[in-house]
Design an enzyme around this catalytic site. Structure first.
Site, mmCIF file in Angstrom:
data_model
loop_
_atom_site.group_PDB
_atom_site.id
_atom_site.type_symbol
_atom_site.label_atom_id
_atom_site.label_comp_id
_atom_site.label_asym_id
_atom_site.label_seq_id
_atom_site.Cartn_x
_atom_site.Cartn_y
_atom_site.Cartn_z
ATOM 1 C CD GLN A 63 -0.767 -2.469 -12.944
ATOM 2 O OE1 GLN A 63 0.455 -2.449 -13.013
ATOM 3 N NE2 GLN A 63 -1.525 -1.791 -13.773
ATOM 4 C CE1 TYR A 90 10.547 -0.199 -6.653
ATOM 5 C CE2 TYR A 90 11.045 -2.216 -7.846
ATOM 6 C CZ TYR A 90 11.209 -0.857 -7.675
ATOM 7 O OH TYR A 90 12.036 -0.148 -8.522
ATOM 8 C CD GLN A 214 17.727 0.076 -11.189
ATOM 9 O OE1 GLN A 214 16.690 0.667 -10.930
ATOM 10 N NE2 GLN A 214 17.921 -1.185 -10.872
ATOM 11 C CB CYS A 248 4.882 5.917 -16.276
ATOM 12 S SG CYS A 248 6.138 5.985 -14.981
ATOM 13 C CE LYS A 254 -0.484 2.039 -20.116
ATOM 14 N NZ LYS A 254 -0.327 0.787 -19.383
ATOM 15 C CD GLN A 329 1.051 -4.380 -20.689
ATOM 16 O OE1 GLN A 329 1.841 -4.549 -19.759
ATOM 17 N NE2 GLN A 329 0.000 -3.586 -20.590
#
EC number: 1.1.1.-
Length: 367
Positions: A63, A90, A214, A248, A254, A329
């Site tokens: 991204q 990833y 995790q 997420c 948003k 952010q």
């Protein structure tokens, strides 16, 4: 829950006054402030991790640009964050390449960093995924090459593998640690029963048990981190490293007016997230955010800061992994540390009242 202040707490806290690198400044979030950074033990291990870590899922190698990734890592490191998490899957390995390039370029001391990666999905071939001895060893070797590192601090099993005997997985994890390819190992998305089995196998054969799970943890997903993992911590010392504190991005607010362009939910391959946001449950969650916004305004913080501080208030959480696509952010998210002392028991009670989803342990039912 965990006792408030015992040396056995999974998140034994210490404050380090960070020096010049710890100066946080943003006109948007207030005057320059010397940041007090929390460090906690990862489970009952001696590994000290910053209570906020930087994750690389979706962002690194995908991204965001490599330049933005470097900016984010530098900002995190300069503010005392020492934990950087990635995975072989990833961006099909590119996230590890980007992370490794930045570490090399910045010349940071390896001993000052805690680098974690996850193994399970490595490639298309049948032997390039799972938790077999073959894939754990080959997958971690490939990860280290992409990262340009001699070792990672924690290697995680990225999900359970029903096709591999637990003993084989635990033996392979012990092997990579003994070979100096990793310092510790942990699990991700494993059930309590699976983690307990890994621990039992390790004890039976004098192998190395996992130190950390995790797990997803945010205001709308609480059961595992608040009920199951505390029991595991007290029994076998497994800590919690949590991800998705903003669900997420849902908790950031948003998606109030739909799916904005360039948001995570608008990306190719994230239809599941879009469906989640637009579902009936998603709409109910959006409605609750308006009430949280009022609490955030009272505390003088933003909604994401409140959500992250809420995760951090749980002493069972060793570290909360942040995902950010720009510097503003990340800076905003780091500011959650200053909100943490403002979360009084009455505020937590108020949040629980709005959420209506506080999980109860067996102990609560007995009392």
């Amino acid at each position: 829950m965990y006792p408030e202040s015992t040396t056995d707490s999974p998140a034994r806290l210490s404050l380090r006054q960070t020096g010049s690198p710890g100066m946080i400044y943003s006109a948007r979030y207030g005057s320059p402030k010397r940041q007090l950074q929390f460090y906690r033990n990862l489970g009952k291990s001696g590994l000290r991790v910053s209570c906020l870590g930087l994750g690389t899922w979706v962002t690194f190698g995908g991204q965001i640009t490599d330049e933005m990734a470097e900016q984010l890592m530098t900002l995190a490191y300069d503010n005392g964050i020492n934990l950087f998490d990635t995975a072989e899957v990833y961006a099909a390995g590119k996230a590890e390449v980007v992370l490794g390039n930045i570490i090399k370029k910045k010349g940071w001391r390896r001993s000052s960093l805690v680098i974690t990666t996850k193994i399970f999905w490595g490639g298309k071939a049948e032997t390039e995924r799972g938790l077999s001895r073959k894939h754990i060893i080959e997958g971690l070797k490939a990860s280290l090459e992409r990262l340009q590192l001699d070792y990672v601090d924690v290697v995680f099993a990225n999900r359970p593998d029903p096709n591999t005997p637990m003993e084989e997985t635990v033996r392979a994890m012990t092997h990579v640690i003994n070979q100096g390819m990793a310092m510790y190992w942990g699990t991700s998305r494993w059930s309590s029963m699976e983690i307990m089995e890994a621990y039992s196998v390790a004890r039976q054969f004098n192998l190395i048990p996992p130190i950390c799970e995790q797990a997803e943890y945010h205001m709308f997903q609480r059961e595992k981190v608040e009920v199951q993992l505390p029991e595991l911590f007290h029994k076998i010392g497994v800590g919690a490293m949590t991800w998705s504190p903003l669900a997420c991005g849902i908790v950031s607010g948003k998606y109030d007016g739909g799916i904005p362009p360039y948001s995570r939910a608008s990306l190719k391959g994230y239809q599941w997230l879009k469906d989640k946001i637009l579902s009936e449950e998603g709409r109910r969650q959006q409605a609750k955010l308006k009430e949280f916004q009022a609490i955030a305004e009272r505390l003088g913080c933003t909604l994401p800061q409140l959500a992250i501080a809420w995760c951090l208030r749980n002493e069972g959480v060793s570290s909360v992994l942040l995902g950010a696509s720009n510097a503003d952010q990340l800076l905003e998210n780091i500011g959650a540390i200053q909100v943490l002392p403002k979360l009084s028991s009455s505020i937590i009670h108020e949040i629980d009242g709005i959420l209506g989803n506080k999980p109860y342990s067996k102990k609560d039912y007995r009392s």
